[in-house]
Design a protein around this motif. Sequence first.
Motif, mmCIF file in Angstrom:
data_model
loop_
_atom_site.group_PDB
_atom_site.id
_atom_site.type_symbol
_atom_site.label_atom_id
_atom_site.label_comp_id
_atom_site.label_asym_id
_atom_site.label_seq_id
_atom_site.Cartn_x
_atom_site.Cartn_y
_atom_site.Cartn_z
ATOM 1 N N ARG A 40 50.954 -105.483 38.591
ATOM 2 C CA ARG A 40 49.989 -106.397 37.983
ATOM 3 C C ARG A 40 50.672 -107.232 36.902
ATOM 4 O O ARG A 40 51.483 -106.715 36.132
ATOM 5 N N PHE A 41 50.300 -108.494 36.857
ATOM 6 C CA PHE A 41 50.760 -109.397 35.811
ATOM 7 C C PHE A 41 49.559 -109.786 34.963
ATOM 8 O O PHE A 41 48.501 -110.129 35.492
ATOM 9 N N TYR A 42 49.732 -109.714 33.639
ATOM 10 C CA TYR A 42 48.683 -110.043 32.686
ATOM 11 C C TYR A 42 49.164 -111.165 31.778
ATOM 12 O O TYR A 42 50.360 -111.263 31.492
ATOM 13 N N TYR A 73 49.151 -104.986 45.763
ATOM 14 C CA TYR A 73 49.196 -103.593 46.173
ATOM 15 C C TYR A 73 50.069 -103.525 47.410
ATOM 16 O O TYR A 73 49.826 -104.249 48.387
ATOM 17 N N LEU A 74 51.073 -102.687 47.369
ATOM 18 C CA LEU A 74 51.948 -102.484 48.514
ATOM 19 C C LEU A 74 51.872 -101.021 48.915
ATOM 20 O O LEU A 74 52.149 -100.130 48.099
ATOM 21 N N ALA A 75 51.461 -100.769 50.148
ATOM 22 C CA ALA A 75 51.384 -99.405 50.669
ATOM 23 C C ALA A 75 52.793 -98.864 50.887
ATOM 24 O O ALA A 75 53.751 -99.633 51.061
ATOM 25 N N ALA A 89 60.035 -103.897 45.004
ATOM 26 C CA ALA A 89 58.972 -104.578 45.751
ATOM 27 C C ALA A 89 59.251 -106.075 45.848
ATOM 28 O O ALA A 89 59.551 -106.719 44.842
ATOM 29 N N ASN A 90 59.149 -106.596 47.054
ATOM 30 C CA ASN A 90 59.186 -108.041 47.270
ATOM 31 C C ASN A 90 57.753 -108.553 47.193
ATOM 32 O O ASN A 90 56.867 -108.004 47.857
ATOM 33 N N ILE A 142 53.711 -106.961 32.450
ATOM 34 C CA ILE A 142 53.775 -106.437 33.817
ATOM 35 C C ILE A 142 53.476 -104.947 33.773
ATOM 36 O O ILE A 142 53.866 -104.248 32.839
ATOM 37 N N SER A 143 52.773 -104.478 34.789
ATOM 38 C CA SER A 143 52.499 -103.060 34.973
ATOM 39 C C SER A 143 52.904 -102.684 36.386
ATOM 40 O O SER A 143 52.580 -103.394 37.332
ATOM 41 N N VAL A 144 53.631 -101.580 36.526
ATOM 42 C CA VAL A 144 53.988 -101.023 37.825
ATOM 43 C C VAL A 144 53.340 -99.649 37.873
ATOM 44 O O VAL A 144 53.731 -98.750 37.130
ATOM 45 N N GLN A 145 52.325 -99.488 38.729
ATOM 46 C CA GLN A 145 51.511 -98.267 38.764
ATOM 47 C C GLN A 145 51.588 -97.611 40.142
ATOM 48 O O GLN A 145 50.967 -98.081 41.088
#
Length: 140
Positions: free
Chosen positions: A83-85, A101-103, A119-120, A133-136
Motif C-alpha cells: 500500500r502507498f499512502y 494484493y498479490l497472491a 513484487a512487480n 509504503i506498507s508491505v503486509q
Amino acid sequence: MKLTHLITALVLLLCLAGVVGGGELVFSQYSDNQSTYGPSQAWSFTGTNSEVADDFVVKGRIDRVVADGFTWDLVDFQGVYIRFYECGPDNAPGALQQEYYLAASDPNLSHDSVGTVSANLSPAFWATGRHFISVQPVSN
C-alpha cells in the motif's frame, strides 16, 4: 510471522519516464534504525490485521518493491498487500493512494525463506515526492 524490522532493506525500482528504462534500480533505502517493530501481517486464523509503514521521498514510477525482515515461522504464506499512502499534515501516513494484493501464486511475487518479498507492480505507482509504503504479508 513477524516483521523484525520494518522493511530493513526497502528497494524501490523506478522507471523515470524518458530517462531510465523500466525496472532499473534508481533508488534504494536501507534501514536507518528508526523502523517500527511488527508484527505487520494479516492473519485470518487469529484475527490479526496489522501493518506498519515507512516513508520515502521519490519522484518517478515505482514498478517493483523488494522488502525484507519478515520471519515466516510455520505459517501458510497466502500473499502480500503493498500500500502507498500520502504524507499527511502531521508527517504520518495520510490517505491511501494505491493498494496492490498479490497472491502467493502470482508470477509477479516471489518470497524466500530468509524473509524477503519481491513484487512487480502493475500498474506502476507514480510517486510525486514524500509518501509512505506498507508491505503486509497475509498468512493463514
